[in-house]
Design a protein around this motif. Sequence first.
Motif, short mmCIF file in Angstrom:
data_model
loop_
_atom_site.label_atom_id
_atom_site.label_comp_id
_atom_site.label_asym_id
_atom_site.label_seq_id
_atom_site.Cartn_x
_atom_site.Cartn_y
_atom_site.Cartn_z
N GLU A 113 0.86 -1.11 -0.16
CA GLU A 113 -0.08 -0.14 -0.11
C GLU A 113 0.94 1.46 -0.01
OE1 GLU A 113 -3.11 0.03 -0.34
OE2 GLU A 113 -3.36 -2.28 -0.39
N SER A 114 1.47 1.53 -0.91
CA SER A 114 2.47 2.64 -1.22
C SER A 114 1.96 3.56 -2.34
CB SER A 114 3.79 2.22 -1.54
OG SER A 114 4.38 1.18 -0.52
N LYS A 115 1.89 4.80 -2.04
CA LYS A 115 1.34 5.78 -2.93
C LYS A 115 2.70 6.32 -3.85
CE LYS A 115 -1.14 10.18 -3.30
NZ LYS A 115 -0.07 10.79 -4.09
N PHE A 116 2.63 6.67 -4.89
CA PHE A 116 3.79 7.38 -5.82
C PHE A 116 3.14 8.25 -6.84
CE2 PHE A 116 2.28 3.50 -8.21
CZ PHE A 116 2.23 4.12 -9.64
N ASP A 117 3.90 9.11 -7.13
CA ASP A 117 3.57 10.15 -8.02
C ASP A 117 4.92 10.31 -9.03
OD1 ASP A 117 1.19 11.51 -6.69
OD2 ASP A 117 2.74 11.61 -5.03
N GLY A 118 4.51 10.73 -10.28
CA GLY A 118 5.49 10.82 -11.15
C GLY A 118 4.84 11.50 -12.53
N GLU A 119 5.70 11.11 -13.64
CA GLU A 119 5.59 11.68 -14.74
C GLU A 119 5.25 10.32 -15.90
OE1 GLU A 119 6.98 14.90 -18.32
OE2 GLU A 119 6.46 15.46 -16.15
N TRP A 120 4.55 10.38 -16.83
CA TRP A 120 4.40 9.07 -17.77
C TRP A 120 3.99 9.67 -19.05
CZ3 TRP A 120 0.22 6.39 -20.11
CH2 TRP A 120 0.54 5.04 -20.55
N GLN A 142 -1.30 3.95 -6.57
CA GLN A 142 -1.28 3.07 -5.37
C GLN A 142 -0.86 1.64 -5.54
OE1 GLN A 142 -1.88 4.75 -2.38
NE2 GLN A 142 -1.68 3.16 -0.88
N LEU A 143 0.54 1.34 -4.89
CA LEU A 143 1.10 0.01 -5.18
C LEU A 143 0.34 -0.91 -3.96
CD1 LEU A 143 4.78 0.80 -5.78
CD2 LEU A 143 3.14 0.04 -7.60
N ASP A 149 6.79 1.92 -15.00
CA ASP A 149 7.61 2.98 -15.27
C ASP A 149 7.74 3.95 -14.27
OD1 ASP A 149 8.02 1.68 -17.67
OD2 ASP A 149 6.35 2.85 -18.70
N VAL A 150 6.75 4.35 -13.50
CA VAL A 150 6.63 5.47 -12.88
C VAL A 150 7.08 5.29 -11.03
CG1 VAL A 150 5.40 7.48 -11.73
CG2 VAL A 150 5.04 6.70 -14.35
N ALA A 151 6.71 3.93 -10.58
CA ALA A 151 6.97 3.83 -9.34
C ALA A 151 8.59 4.04 -8.80
CB ALA A 151 6.43 2.42 -8.88
N PRO A 152 9.45 3.57 -9.64
CA PRO A 152 11.03 3.85 -9.38
C PRO A 152 11.26 5.40 -9.39
CG PRO A 152 10.51 1.95 -10.82
CD PRO A 152 9.10 2.58 -10.81
N GLN A 153 10.50 6.12 -9.99
CA GLN A 153 11.09 7.71 -9.87
C GLN A 153 10.81 8.41 -8.82
OE1 GLN A 153 8.92 9.73 -13.24
NE2 GLN A 153 9.13 7.78 -14.59
N ASP A 154 9.63 7.68 -7.89
CA ASP A 154 9.19 8.49 -6.52
C ASP A 154 10.35 8.10 -5.59
OD1 ASP A 154 7.98 9.48 -4.34
OD2 ASP A 154 6.00 9.11 -5.40
N PRO A 155 11.05 9.29 -5.18
CA PRO A 155 12.02 9.31 -4.11
C PRO A 155 11.33 8.67 -2.83
CG PRO A 155 11.79 11.56 -4.70
CD PRO A 155 10.91 10.84 -5.77
N GLU A 179 18.18 -1.05 -8.87
CA GLU A 179 17.58 -2.09 -8.99
C GLU A 179 16.14 -2.06 -9.78
OE1 GLU A 179 16.52 -6.31 -6.27
OE2 GLU A 179 17.28 -4.77 -5.38
N ALA A 180 16.02 -2.63 -11.09
CA ALA A 180 15.13 -2.24 -11.74
C ALA A 180 13.80 -3.20 -11.54
CB ALA A 180 15.23 -2.55 -13.25
N ILE A 181 12.78 -2.94 -11.80
CA ILE A 181 11.54 -3.77 -11.74
C ILE A 181 11.51 -4.92 -12.91
CG2 ILE A 181 9.01 -3.89 -11.82
CD1 ILE A 181 10.02 -2.19 -9.48
N ALA A 182 11.73 -6.02 -12.36
CA ALA A 182 11.82 -7.18 -12.98
C ALA A 182 10.55 -7.66 -13.60
CB ALA A 182 12.46 -8.21 -12.38
N ASP A 183 9.23 -7.57 -12.79
CA ASP A 183 8.11 -8.07 -13.29
C ASP A 183 6.89 -7.44 -12.56
OD1 ASP A 183 6.16 -9.60 -14.54
OD2 ASP A 183 6.56 -11.36 -13.16
N ALA A 184 5.85 -7.30 -13.12
CA ALA A 184 4.64 -6.79 -12.63
C ALA A 184 3.52 -7.50 -13.00
CB ALA A 184 4.54 -5.30 -12.82
#
Length: 376
Positions: free
Chosen positions: A206-213, A221-222, A270-276, A285-290
């Motif tokens: 339950e993690s909120k993120f913001d960014g640009e796509w 919300q993950l 694409d966006v979740a890793p952008q959010d500090p 460490e990249a997202i390997a799968d979703a």
Amino acid sequence: SAFINRMGIADADMVAGNTTKNDNWAEADSDFLPYVGDSGALPPDFTADKIQVLSRVHQSWTVEKRRESVGAADEYDGAIGLGIEPRDRIFSASQITAIGQCGFKWFAERLLRSRDLPEADDGLSAAKTGTFYHRVLEVSLDHWQLKSPEQCLEKLDDAVEFAANDLHLDTILTWQSQRPEMTGILRRAIASEWFMPEGTQFLKGESKFDGEWHGLRVTGQLDRIDRRPSVDGDNGLVIIDYKTGKSFPKGAKNSEGKAKLDVQLALYKDVAPQDPNLSELPENEAIADAFYFSIKEGDRLDQSPKDKANQDSQLINLAEHVKATLIEGQYLVQPDRDRSACQYCDAKLACRQGDRLARKIVPKPSDDKANPNSRE
């Protein structure tokens, strides 16, 4: 249209614009119908109130004629021509999907704020059911930090009780009778091979993120982020989104005009890793799968290879379509070919989607495959 049928006008005449009065109008059980579109003198007993009503009837008649004609879409079909700067709005994956399914659907729900009136229901709604399942798993993994399926199963009854109290489910008449079945669904989901394979490290829920796509400001919300072993033995970050349905969720229109272009997982990756603020995601460490995990099925939901093909370029085109839709103010009634977007749309009584849409849009043959918003 019930309005057109009552006036005794055939569909072919409506399309052709042959809408002169006929005998059915004069015989209609109405004080107003015989005078719709008539510029002649009104009866002397027509009061000011009746004239005002007739004016509104005439307006409805004019709108209905335009709806059924071969003319271009107007404001009643979402072509309002009032632009919005896309950068002024923040989009969720579901909003982008809605525009990609049918611009009018997003326009009615988000700008006009059109909603069906809630119906009284003694049982748990689909939304409440999904919230309950999410809450149980969040409590187990994120709050109590349970490390294995065995620990989650051991504490499941406690987690169910905690979530039920937190959501005040005891106020719902059918909760006690539904509880055993819903607990059983969770038990099967937790015991399934896709819930937490051996070697899985739960990182965050339950993690909120913001960014640009693709030029759009977005938020999301993950449900869950794991580090999991892959088939080759290496560990990688995995995004998991819980679903209560049993099939892969409907997406935006793809290049064939079908609601099979998945936005959510692509946007999240694409966006979740952008959010500090997501400090739980290890650097470099990249997202390997979703993937989507069906709670009711206890299984991973996947698309067919055909539906997955060429999605990257189609998602870029979708983002450009979203921006153009807002800038031009063209929220047209253009659902996907199978009308999947219409199944749970609160605006379907307003848009009047149906066979008439084929008359409104005449695609250029060269653009048909490239433009999912064209129609044969």
